[in-house]
Design an enzyme around this catalytic site. Sequence first.
Site, PDB file in Angstrom:
ATOM      1  N   TYR A 171      41.205  -6.263  -8.374  1.00  0.00           N
ATOM      2  CA  TYR A 171      40.174  -7.859  -8.180  1.00  0.00           C
ATOM      3  C   TYR A 171      38.902  -7.292  -8.617  1.00  0.00           C
ATOM      4  CZ  TYR A 171      37.495 -11.432  -6.139  1.00  0.00           C
ATOM      5  OH  TYR A 171      35.995 -12.352  -6.028  1.00  0.00           O
ATOM      6  N   HIS A 228      45.614   0.114  -9.128  1.00  0.00           N
ATOM      7  CA  HIS A 228      45.386   1.249  -7.709  1.00  0.00           C
ATOM      8  C   HIS A 228      45.498   2.116  -7.635  1.00  0.00           C
ATOM      9  CE1 HIS A 228      44.123  -2.992  -4.558  1.00  0.00           C
ATOM     10  NE2 HIS A 228      45.402  -3.125  -5.531  1.00  0.00           N
ATOM     11  N   GLU A 230      43.648   4.438  -5.867  1.00  0.00           N
ATOM     12  CA  GLU A 230      44.048   4.979  -4.674  1.00  0.00           C
ATOM     13  C   GLU A 230      44.721   4.946  -3.634  1.00  0.00           C
ATOM     14  OE1 GLU A 230      42.677   2.343  -5.197  1.00  0.00           O
ATOM     15  OE2 GLU A 230      42.134   0.575  -3.543  1.00  0.00           O
ATOM     16  N   ASP A 237      36.446  13.026  19.012  1.00  0.00           N
ATOM     17  CA  ASP A 237      35.716  13.210  18.811  1.00  0.00           C
ATOM     18  C   ASP A 237      34.154  13.349  19.253  1.00  0.00           C
ATOM     19  OD1 ASP A 237      37.096  11.611  16.884  1.00  0.00           O
ATOM     20  OD2 ASP A 237      36.865   9.787  18.071  1.00  0.00           O
ATOM     21  N   LYS A 280      37.848  10.282   9.875  1.00  0.00           N
ATOM     22  CA  LYS A 280      38.811  11.200  11.238  1.00  0.00           C
ATOM     23  C   LYS A 280      39.235  12.682  10.179  1.00  0.00           C
ATOM     24  CE  LYS A 280      40.912  11.302  14.992  1.00  0.00           C
ATOM     25  NZ  LYS A 280      40.051  10.627  16.809  1.00  0.00           N
TER      26      LYS A 280
END
Length: 513
Positions: free
Chosen positions: A82, A169, A171, A227, A369
């Site tokens: 896009y 894409h 990625e 975390d 993460k």
Amino acid sequence: MKDSILILDFGSQYTQVIARRIRECRVYSQILAFDTPAERIREINPSGIILSGGPSSVYQDDAPLPDSRIFDLSIPVVGICYGLQVIGRILGGKIESCDQREYGKGTLRVTDSKCRLFDALSAEFQVWNSHGDKLTEFPDGFNSVAETENSPNAVIENRDRQIFGLQFHPEVVHTPCGKEIISNFVHGICGCIGDWTMENYIDEAVAAIRKQVGNEKIILGLSGGVDSSVAAALIHRAVGDQLACIFVNNGLLRAREDEVVREVFGKHFALKLHYEEATAFFLDRLQGVVDPEEKRKIIGNTFITVFENATRKVGQSKFLAQGTLYPDIIESVPIAGNPAAMIKSHHNVGGLPENMDFELVEPLKCLFKDEVRELGLELGLPEEMIHRHPFPGPGLAVRILGEVTPGRCEILRNADTIVIEEMKKSKWYYKVWQSFAVLLPVRSVGVMGDERTYDYTIALRIVESQDGMTADWVKLPYEVLETISSRITSEVQGVNRVCLDISSKPPATIEWE
Ligand code: XMP
């Protein structure tokens, strides 16, 4: 000022993946909304800009479009899917609907190898497409530099202005050399040197924490999860004893959880650890409660009460630290059809109310993460703690269907321990997203020795997933399942039957409640 790449988000489900791929190139990346004003971008001064994909069509009335002045900042730009169409529309090209939507694997043929996106790549490679529109007329100064079977303009370039468009894409993993293309953009074209490492981040974060906190005290709710553990280790590195951690034992934890936290943080890191024993308080409040939402609410509210009490015992502090991660704070673009905009409201359980009278310290809030895990290892946290499976805030309570009682907690804890032990022994533990036991409130007839039993059922939930949003059940070898099942039925008193959950998410969720 460190190098960075700015991603403008047009609502693609892959926007965060783009950001992660750039970080894997050791370059800092951040995601902002598609309509971020050019002034703001100039202030940030990124080395490059990426326009993400998105579900819209550029000629739609409400099509998301960027500030057109971003193309005049003399910063290299790549539009993906896009994003390519946005370039076409704003800079004066023409976009048309494809007769056939191009979806899935395709072969890209490079027609101009001077385009620096293709440095050190072969002339043909596999790419992943997912688009319904294509560019049919170039904006001024643009040329095609690669094609696919269905599209002569699969990659376009304005070499003078360093603006590029990719219809595929890069990625996603289905574009195997996508990482090289991204690296060519961020290193080769944008000139980023690649010094974003967790080793460097420690210094930066330590300095920032010291600056924010000064000589004041900080408290942190330590759950034993990745975390909060990494946040504790990092803040402790920065301000030592100014940090006090509060660990609440709600009675809904896995076996040895409290011991491990005390060992690692109390002994190894020697940080100030306040241990709040609240098992009876939580289980008391959960008595007779069977509704999953009500359980979650009670646990959330009880946690707040217990935590607030504990903060008073620890003493006055100005700051509260939290292990908030980057995906928690990225503002999703409210575009219809954007799955990233879904809010997992029930996952906020265990959070603290906003009106608590603290200033927040959130040293992980620009990290993904996998970066937090890397940081944890750099800080010397044990591998086991860093690579453990996610565990929900409300703990075993959402894995005990029906009423939560001390006896049922004990049964589930024992079964869960066996699942984890066997998963680790068979080397499956680190290959899956989560593996755990669920205690079902059904009892069935069995036989043990000469005796008839009437006992509970354990369901095994073992799933693979990228981010917990979708998941599939893992096809574990029968031998591993057999060992888990026979150990549970012979070692866990109160269980005589083990079942395997073979549902994916959706339509099921990962947890049972
Ligand atoms: P579901 O059950 O929604 O879970 O498919 C998706 C992922 O989120 C975890 N989960 C939670 N994590 N607090 C958390 O911190 C919660 O209340 C919570 N509920 C679910 C779940 O373990 C899975 O990884």
